[in-house]
Enzyme design. Structure first.
Site, PDB file in Angstrom:
ATOM      1  N   LYS A 118      20.602  24.554   4.356  1.00  0.00           N
ATOM      2  CA  LYS A 118      20.661  23.315   5.124  1.00  0.00           C
ATOM      3  C   LYS A 118      21.878  23.313   6.031  1.00  0.00           C
ATOM      4  CE  LYS A 118      18.648  20.091   1.750  1.00  0.00           C
ATOM      5  NZ  LYS A 118      17.504  19.644   2.569  1.00  0.00           N
TER       6      LYS A 118
ATOM      7  N   ARG B  88       8.775  20.473  -4.598  1.00  0.00           N
ATOM      8  CA  ARG B  88       7.347  20.533  -4.938  1.00  0.00           C
ATOM      9  C   ARG B  88       7.041  21.660  -5.915  1.00  0.00           C
ATOM     10  NH1 ARG B  88       5.885  21.008   1.280  1.00  0.00           N
ATOM     11  NH2 ARG B  88       7.866  19.885   1.349  1.00  0.00           N
TER      12      ARG B  88
HETATM   13  N1  BES Z   1      15.723  17.172  -1.065  1.00  0.00           N
HETATM   14  C1  BES Z   1      15.153  17.462   0.189  1.00  0.00           C
HETATM   15  C2  BES Z   1      14.576  16.227   0.882  1.00  0.00           C
HETATM   16  C3  BES Z   1      15.579  15.228   1.401  1.00  0.00           C
HETATM   17  C4  BES Z   1      16.272  15.458   2.578  1.00  0.00           C
HETATM   18  C5  BES Z   1      15.779  14.049   0.736  1.00  0.00           C
HETATM   19  C6  BES Z   1      17.165  14.511   3.054  1.00  0.00           C
HETATM   20  C7  BES Z   1      16.660  13.091   1.216  1.00  0.00           C
HETATM   21  C8  BES Z   1      17.363  13.327   2.369  1.00  0.00           C
HETATM   22  C9  BES Z   1      14.004  18.451   0.028  1.00  0.00           C
HETATM   23  O1  BES Z   1      14.188  19.393  -0.960  1.00  0.00           O
HETATM   24  C10 BES Z   1      13.892  19.183   1.323  1.00  0.00           C
HETATM   25  O2  BES Z   1      14.808  19.839   1.690  1.00  0.00           O
HETATM   26  N2  BES Z   1      12.753  19.040   1.994  1.00  0.00           N
HETATM   27  C11 BES Z   1      12.535  19.680   3.257  1.00  0.00           C
HETATM   28  C12 BES Z   1      11.120  20.163   3.304  1.00  0.00           C
HETATM   29  C13 BES Z   1      10.819  21.042   4.481  1.00  0.00           C
HETATM   30  C14 BES Z   1      11.585  22.324   4.395  1.00  0.00           C
HETATM   31  C15 BES Z   1       9.329  21.319   4.505  1.00  0.00           C
HETATM   32  C16 BES Z   1      12.804  18.656   4.356  1.00  0.00           C
HETATM   33  O3  BES Z   1      12.482  17.477   4.166  1.00  0.00           O
HETATM   34  O4  BES Z   1      13.371  19.027   5.369  1.00  0.00           O
HETATM   35 MN    MN Z   2      15.306  21.053  -0.296  1.00  0.00          MN
END
Ligand code: BES
Ligand code: MN
Ligand code: ZN
Length: 493
Positions: free
Chosen positions: A268, A342
């Site tokens: 990230k 997921r």
């Molecule tokens: N934990 C995150 C989702 C999230 C992001 C929650 C910001 C709250 C605030 C999750 O694991 C994630 O990173 N999801 C990705 C999915 C994508 C790579 C398909 C996302 O939402 O960017």
């Molecule tokens: Mn994630």
């Protein structure tokens, strides 16, 4: 905090602060009818100032004309606009004031002849007060050592002591969730969460089972194992069972607990990455629910399942391109290691369905940033395979004011996660419907059980755009604990 009921006339009540609600426009003051004219004048002056606006407070000295030392007036807005959150909000404001004043005891007059049920008002008052007094000071030298006692002034009714006790237990559950969800990632690993669960099980007579890394590997939990393999902090699968329902089918509640989500190899960006300590909130919600369920001794079987990992980049991490085998036997192509939630949830959901043959499966997860794009930071996404369950959850949500919005899930979305080389891929098509394609992945883990999924990415902690509420101080909100306890209450009646 001690909370007791008192049926005496408020004007005869000896307390440091006597609190009364007032409405906007009509300026109705509840419970102070027939008060000494001198105080009445002071009240009228105060009303000009706060105008009954929701949460606005004014304090009046009583000059020993009545046993109460002071009167606190708090606005609840116009009568027509009173909602199932009004008394939680207004009472939270009272509690904050009481804390500022460092008052050791106070009393709240429960208004009569309201469009809301007496029991609902009392629950709201207690939740509002208890949750607003919570503060996360574990890591501060200066602790906020404040305690106070509350008297609920209401006419005699045999239900009230039960309502008070129930609201106390529910508040304890929410506070427990906030407490552990706020912990920093260096102090809260999957093992830490497992220990919290064991403690709960010991204290509240629940069954607890923890799968460690090698058991997960042998058990075929390919999702949890893959996501967890990059971190020195090993993964755990945490299971708590509350068995008080004889041979009734259980309700299974699953929660994502990623103790820190760096994104893994699909790292990230740095901005706000610290907030990913809250990626364990779904699991913490489940633990808070289980605490309350066991303390309420609900006559039912409830199972909490919390898959917990840390998602880290390292030489051992899983990678984009990997194909893994989930607990269900289905394979998943990894296209982004940041779509980890997921994967661990799929294992937990399939396990829950296979082992417990539940009546219903519920899950909570901070699953997608897309949910924030779609619904913002005050409403959770809700996806389900069962219309009736959606109705029941919507109605519970109306009571607890934890807002949810139903999103669709059909074959078209299921097709969006088809992979060329495996049964599924762990991302959808571009950014389209990110919350729903994530839910579609979960749906693949549930064969036939009524299931509802809550994406709490926007609501699990306070972030930009979060509505100010006294009972949601900065940090984790405990979203979902009250919602599910309300749902369970309706299901035991
Ligand atoms: N934990 C995150 C989702 C999230 C992001 C929650 C910001 C709250 C605030 C999750 O694991 C994630 O990173 N999801 C990705 C999915 C994508 C790579 C398909 C996302 O939402 O960017
Ligand atoms: Mn994630
Ligand atoms: Zn995550």
């Amino acid at each position: 905090m001690k909370i007791i009921q008192d049926t005496t006339n408020p004007l005869k009540k000896k307390t440091l602060v006597l609190c009364a609600y007032v409405t906007e426009k009509t300026n109705q003051v509840f419970g102070l009818e027939g008060i000494n004219p001198k105080i009445k004048n002071a009240i009228t002056e105060s009303l000009n100032e706060i105008e009954g606006k929701l949460g606005k407070i004014s304090i009046i000295n009583t000059y020993d004309l009545i046993p109460a030392k002071r009167i606190l007036l708090v606005g609840i807005g116009t009568k027509e606009k009173i909602s199932n959150d009004t008394f939680r909000f207004a009472s939270g404001k009272i509690a904050q004031k009481i804390k500022d004043m460092k008052v050791k005891d106070f009393a709240i007059i429960v208004p009569q002849q309201m469009q809301l049920k007496q029991t609902s008002i009392i629950s709201q008052i207690i939740e509002g007060v208890r949750l607003s007094l919570f503060s996360f000071d574990k890591y501060k030298k200066e602790k906020i050592n404040f305690s106070t006692n509350l008297t609920i002034i209401a006419p005699n009714s045999k239900d009230i002591p039960k309502v008070i006790k129930r609201a106390q237990i529910i508040s304890d559950g929410v506070i427990f969730t906030k407490e552990i969800a706020n912990l920093p990632p260096n102090e809260c690993t999957p093992i830490t969460l497992a220990n919290f669960a064991k403690d709960l099980a010991n204290k509240n007579k629940m069954k607890c089972r923890i799968f460690d890394k090698s058991q997960l590997k042998r058990g075929g939990f390919g999702g949890i194992t893959a996501v967890g393999q990059g971190s020195k902090n090993e993964p755990r699968l945490i299971i708590l069972e509350h068995n008080k329902g004889g041979n009734k089918k259980p309700i299974v509640i699953v929660g994502k607990a990623v103790t820190f989500d760096t994104g893994g190899i699909s790292l990230k960006p740095g901005e706000k990455m610290d907030e990913m300590k809250f990626d364990k909130c779904g699991g913490c919600t489940v633990l808070g629910i289980m605490k309350a369920v066991s303390e309420l001794q609900l006559p039912m079987n409830v199972v909490g399942i919390v898959p917990s990992v840390e998602n880290m980049p390292s030489g051992e991490s899983y990678r984009p391109g990997d194909i893994i085998k989930l607990y269900s036997g289905k394979t998943a192509e990894i296209l982004n290691t940041d779509a980890e939630g997921r994967l661990i949830l799929a294992d937990a959901l399939s396990y829950g369905e296979k082992i417990y043959k539940p009546k219903t499966i519920i899950d909570f997860a901070t699953l997608t940033g897309a949910c924030i794009v779609a619904l913002g930071t005050n409403v959770a996404g809700m996806v389900s395979n069962n219309e009736n369950l959606v109705k029941e959850m919507t109605s519970a949500s109306n009571e607890t004011y934890e807002e949810v919005w139903h999103l669709p899930l059909n074959e078209d979305y299921m097709n969006m996660i088809k992979s060329d080389v495996a049964d599924m891929k762990n991302v959808g098509i571009g950014r389209a419907a990110g919350t729903i394609t994530a839910a579609a992945f979960l749906q693949n883990a549930v064969e036939k059980t009524p299931w509802v999924h809550f994406d709490i990415a926007g609501v699990a902690w306070t972030q930009t755009g979060t509505k100010e509420k006294p009972y949601n101080p900065k940090g984790a909100t405990g979203f979902g604990v009250r919602l599910i306890l309300e749902y369970l209450r309706k299901n035991t009646q």
